[in-house]
Design a protein around this motif. Structure first.
Motif, PDB file in Angstrom:
ATOM      1  N   ALA A  75       0.861  -1.178   0.000  1.00  0.00           N
ATOM      2  CA  ALA A  75       0.000   0.000   0.000  1.00  0.00           C
ATOM      3  C   ALA A  75       0.902   1.234   0.000  1.00  0.00           C
ATOM      4  N   ARG A  76       0.279   2.412  -0.047  1.00  0.00           N
ATOM      5  CA  ARG A  76       1.060   3.658   0.016  1.00  0.00           C
ATOM      6  C   ARG A  76       1.502   3.952   1.439  1.00  0.00           C
ATOM      7  N   LEU A  79      -2.259   0.492   6.664  1.00  0.00           N
ATOM      8  CA  LEU A  79      -3.703   0.325   6.560  1.00  0.00           C
ATOM      9  C   LEU A  79      -4.260  -0.128   7.909  1.00  0.00           C
ATOM     10  N   ALA A  85     -11.653  -2.590   1.863  1.00  0.00           N
ATOM     11  CA  ALA A  85     -10.620  -1.933   1.055  1.00  0.00           C
ATOM     12  C   ALA A  85     -10.669  -2.426  -0.387  1.00  0.00           C
ATOM     13  N   ARG A  86     -10.232  -1.574  -1.295  1.00  0.00           N
ATOM     14  CA  ARG A  86     -10.085  -1.966  -2.697  1.00  0.00           C
ATOM     15  C   ARG A  86      -8.694  -2.569  -2.865  1.00  0.00           C
ATOM     16  N   TYR A 108     -12.526  -7.878   1.505  1.00  0.00           N
ATOM     17  CA  TYR A 108     -12.122  -6.707   0.739  1.00  0.00           C
ATOM     18  C   TYR A 108     -12.772  -6.768  -0.642  1.00  0.00           C
ATOM     19  N   VAL A 122      -1.976   1.491  -7.195  1.00  0.00           N
ATOM     20  CA  VAL A 122      -1.895   1.815  -5.768  1.00  0.00           C
ATOM     21  C   VAL A 122      -1.322   3.216  -5.587  1.00  0.00           C
ATOM     22  N   GLY A 125      -3.864   5.864  -6.213  1.00  0.00           N
ATOM     23  CA  GLY A 125      -5.043   5.820  -5.376  1.00  0.00           C
ATOM     24  C   GLY A 125      -6.225   5.105  -6.003  1.00  0.00           C
ATOM     25  N   ASP A 128      -6.589   0.638  -2.789  1.00  0.00           N
ATOM     26  CA  ASP A 128      -6.027   0.902  -1.466  1.00  0.00           C
ATOM     27  C   ASP A 128      -4.805   0.034  -1.192  1.00  0.00           C
ATOM     28  N   ALA A 129      -4.768  -1.119  -1.813  1.00  0.00           N
ATOM     29  CA  ALA A 129      -3.640  -2.036  -1.668  1.00  0.00           C
ATOM     30  C   ALA A 129      -3.519  -2.838  -2.951  1.00  0.00           C
TER      31      ALA A 129
END
Length: 262
Positions: A75-76, A79, A85-86, A108, A122, A125, A128-129
Motif C-alpha cells: 500500500a502507500r 492500513l 478496502a479496494r 475486501y 496503488v 489511489g 487501497d492495496a
C-alpha cells in the motif's frame, strides 16, 4: 526455463516445430479455463489447475515455488485493515489471489488488473492495496510502496516447512502419460541448458521483464528457477496437495482436486 527449447538447443522428441506463445500468466489462465483452449504444454497458475485437472497433467518440472519469499501485499502507507478496502489482484485464477483469500478470509473488494499495472494503481489511489507478483516483489520499496502482508510468512506458518506453490507447467492429457513424460524431460533439459548458459538465457528473459535492472531480474530468476523447478520433489507434490485441500475446505475452488503429476 524455455530458453534451451526456444533457441533450438533442445529438441522435443517427435516434434518438428515448436511455437512459443508468450502471454502474461492470467491471459493464459483465462484462455485455458474460460475459453477451453487446448495446447500440448502450457504454463499456468497452480490455482488455475484446480479448474483444469481433468484436461491436464501437472508436470513435476517447470514449477515456480516460493521458499523464503512470495507474493506481497503493498500500500502507500499503513492500513487499518483490509475490510472494505479496494485490493488490486493480478487475476481471478492466479495463485497469489487464492493465497491472499486463504490468508485473510476476504472481506475486501477485489479489483482485477494485469500484474504490471498494480503498483501504479496503488500509487495513483485507484486501489487501497495491491498484490504484487513477479519483479515488483523486489522493486516495490523503490516505488514508494510499503509492505502490508508477506504471503510467504503466512504460508510458512501453516504449511509445515513446505514450499509455496505458485506457477506450474501442464501437459495435455490427450498426449498420454508417456508422451507427457518425454516433454517433461525435454523441459528439464532446457532448464539445465539455461543454467549452463546463464548470461545469454538471462538476457533473453530480460526482454520480457516489465521493470527492474538486469541484476534485479537475475535475482528474481534465481528465486524462482532453481532445483525445485527442475523437479519439485516429494515436498513440492505435498505442497500442491495441501494448497488444494485448503482451498476446497474454504470452497474457493469448484471441486476437490487430486493432482496427477507427470
Amino acid at each position: 526455463m524455455f530458453y534451451g527449447i526456444v533457441k533450438g538447443a533442445v529438441r522435443l522428441p517427435g516434434y518438428e516445430r515448436v511455437e512459443h506463445l508468450v502471454e502474461d500468466i492470467e491471459t493464459l489462465n483465462r484462455r485455458l479455463v474460460e475459453e477451453g483452449c487446448e495446447v500440448e504444454v502450457t504454463a499456468a497458475s497452480a490455482h488455475a489447475y484446480a479448474y483444469l485437472a481433468d484436461r491436464y497433467y501437472l508436470m513435476t518440472a517447470g514449477a515456480s515455488m516460493g521458499e523464503g519469499y512470495g507474493p506481497i501485499l503493498v500500500a502507500r502507507g499503513r492500513l487499518q485493515g483490509l475490510r472494505g478496502a479496494r485490493v488490486a489482484v493480478p487475476g481471478r485464477y492466479t495463485t497469489a489471489r487464492l493465497l491472499l483469500r486463504l490468508a485473510t478470509g476476504g472481506g475486501y473488494r477485489e479489483v482485477y488488473a494485469r500484474f504490471d499495472r498494480i503498483p501504479g494503481m496503488v500509487l495513483r489511489g485507484e486501489a487501497d492495496a495491491g498484490l504484487l507478483i513477479h519483479e515488483a516483489q523486489l522493486t516495490y520499496s523503490e516505488m514508494g510502496l510499503v509492505k502490508v502482508l508477506d504471503l510467504w510468512e503466512w504460508w510458512s506458518s501453516v504449511a509445515r516447512g513446505l514450499p509455496m506453490p505458485l506457477g506450474v507447467d501442464l501437459a495435455s492429457r490427450r498426449l498420454g502419460r508417456e508422451e507427457a513424460a518425454r516433454l517433461r524431460g525435454a523441459l528439464q533439459e532446457s532448464i539445465r541448458y539455461a543454467w549452463s548458459h546463464h548470461r545469454e538465457a538471462l538476457e533473453y528473459a530480460a526482454g520480457f521483464a516489465r521493470s527492474g535492472s538486469l541484476e534485479q531480474i537475475d535475482r528474481f530468476v534465481r528465486m524462482y528457477v532453481n532445483e525445485r523447478t527442475l523437479d519439485m520433489g516429494v515436498e513440492g507434490r505435498r505442497a500442491h496437495r495441501l494448497l488444494y485441500e485448503m482451498a476446497w475446505d474454504e470452497r474457493l475452488i469448484p471441486e476437490p482436486v487430486e493432482p496427477e503429476f507427470v
